[in-house]
Design an enzyme around this catalytic site. Structure first.
Site, PDB file in Angstrom:
ATOM      1  CG  HIS A 148      32.399  -9.830  25.790  1.00 21.34           C
ATOM      2  ND1 HIS A 148      32.358 -11.149  25.397  1.00 21.34           N
ATOM      3  CD2 HIS A 148      32.939  -9.138  24.747  1.00 21.34           C
ATOM      4  CE1 HIS A 148      32.852 -11.258  24.170  1.00 21.34           C
ATOM      5  NE2 HIS A 148      33.210 -10.043  23.748  1.00 21.34           N
ATOM      6  CD  GLU A 149      33.341  -5.311  24.086  1.00 16.58           C
ATOM      7  OE1 GLU A 149      34.450  -4.950  23.648  1.00 16.58           O
ATOM      8  OE2 GLU A 149      32.617  -6.126  23.490  1.00 16.58           O
ATOM      9  CD  GLU A 172      34.705 -11.884  20.259  1.00 21.08           C
ATOM     10  OE1 GLU A 172      34.406 -11.662  21.436  1.00 21.08           O
ATOM     11  OE2 GLU A 172      34.656 -11.014  19.386  1.00 21.08           O
TER      12      GLU A 172
END
Length: 206
Positions: A82-83, A140
Site C-alpha cells: 500500500h505504501e 487511498e
C-alpha cells in the site's frame, strides 16, 4: 523532490533507533523479493511502538515495530505494498512537495541553489509535515488496490490487505494512537474501504 525525500528520510533515520535484530531479520525476509517500477527500494525498522509505516519518493520504506507487533507477515506485506503504491502513483512525491512548500524551505534553496542549505530544523519540519500528510479517498483506494495486488504478486494471501485494513479500522474506532489508523478514520466509509478489498480478494479466488 526525490533529493529532498532522500534527505528527509536520512534525517528521520538519525532521529530514530534503527532495529538490527529480530525485527530487521523478519523485515529482510519479507521484502527480499520486493520490486517496484522505477524504484530502488530500501527498508529499515524503527524501534517505535507507533503502528505506522511509510514509503518515500526516493524508494525508502520504513516500518515501525508497533506495526510489526500487531500484524501478521501477510498483513505487513500488504501494508508495505500500500505504501509503495503511494510512491508508484506519485502521491508521496506530491505530499513531499506540499510539505516542502509549507515549510518555506524553498527560500533557502533559492538563495543557495542547493538542498545542502536546508537546516536540520527545517528538515524536521518537512519530515513532520510529510508524515502527517493526508491522502485523498481516491488515492487511498488506489493504494489499497495496489496493496492487494502486490501481496498476491509475492505469494501472499489475497485477503492480506483486507485483514490489515480491518485491524486498522478497529484501532481507529478504539481511538488508538496510530498515524495509519487515523488516516484510515479520516474517511467516513472506513469499513467500506476494507470491504472493497475483500471483494477484490474474492475475485482472485474465483
Amino acid at each position: 523532490i526525490v533529493a529532498l525525500c532522500s534527505q528527509s528520510v536520512q534525517y528521520m533515520d538519525r532521529q530514530n533507533k534503527i532495529e538490527t535484530g529480530a525485527y530487521a531479520t523478519r523485515l529482510n525476509r519479507l521484502t527480499k523479493n520486493f520490486k517496484a517500477e522505477g524504484l530502488a527500494l530500501n527498508f529499515k525498522v524503527y524501534n517505535n511502538k507507533e503502528v505506522n509505516a511509510f514509503a518515500s519518493g526516493d524508494g525508502s520504506v520504513r516500518v515501525y515495530t508497533g506495526l510489526m507487533d500487531l500484524m501478521t507477515d501477510d498483513e505487513i506485506v500488504a501494508v508495505l505494498g500500500h505504501e509503495i503504491g503511494h510512491v508508484v502513483h506519485k502521491d508521496s512525491k506530491n505530499a513531499m512537495k506540499k510539505a516542502y512548500m509549507a515549510s518555506a524551505a524553498q527560500d533557502l534553496v533559492g538563495a543557495a541553489g542547493t538542498l545542502g542549505a536546508i537546516t536540520s530544523a527545517t528538515l524536521g519540519n518537512i519530515a513532520t509535515a510529510y508524515l502527517n500528510a493526508q491522502y485523498s479517498q481516491k488515492q487511498e483506494y488506489a493504494a489499497d488496490d495496489y496493496g492487494t495486488d502486490f501481496a498476491v504478486s509475492v505469494g501472499r494471501s489475497s485477503y492480506s490487505m483486507y485483514n490489515a485494513l480491518i485491524k486498522l479500522a478497529s484501532l481507529s474506532e478504539g481511538n488508538e494512537s496510530s498515524v495509519l489508523a487515523q488516516r484510515f478514520a479520516d474517511h467516513p466509509d472506513n469499513r467500506q474501504r476494507a470491504e472493497r478489498q475483500k471483494a477484490r480478494a474474492e475475485k482472485y479466488g474465483k
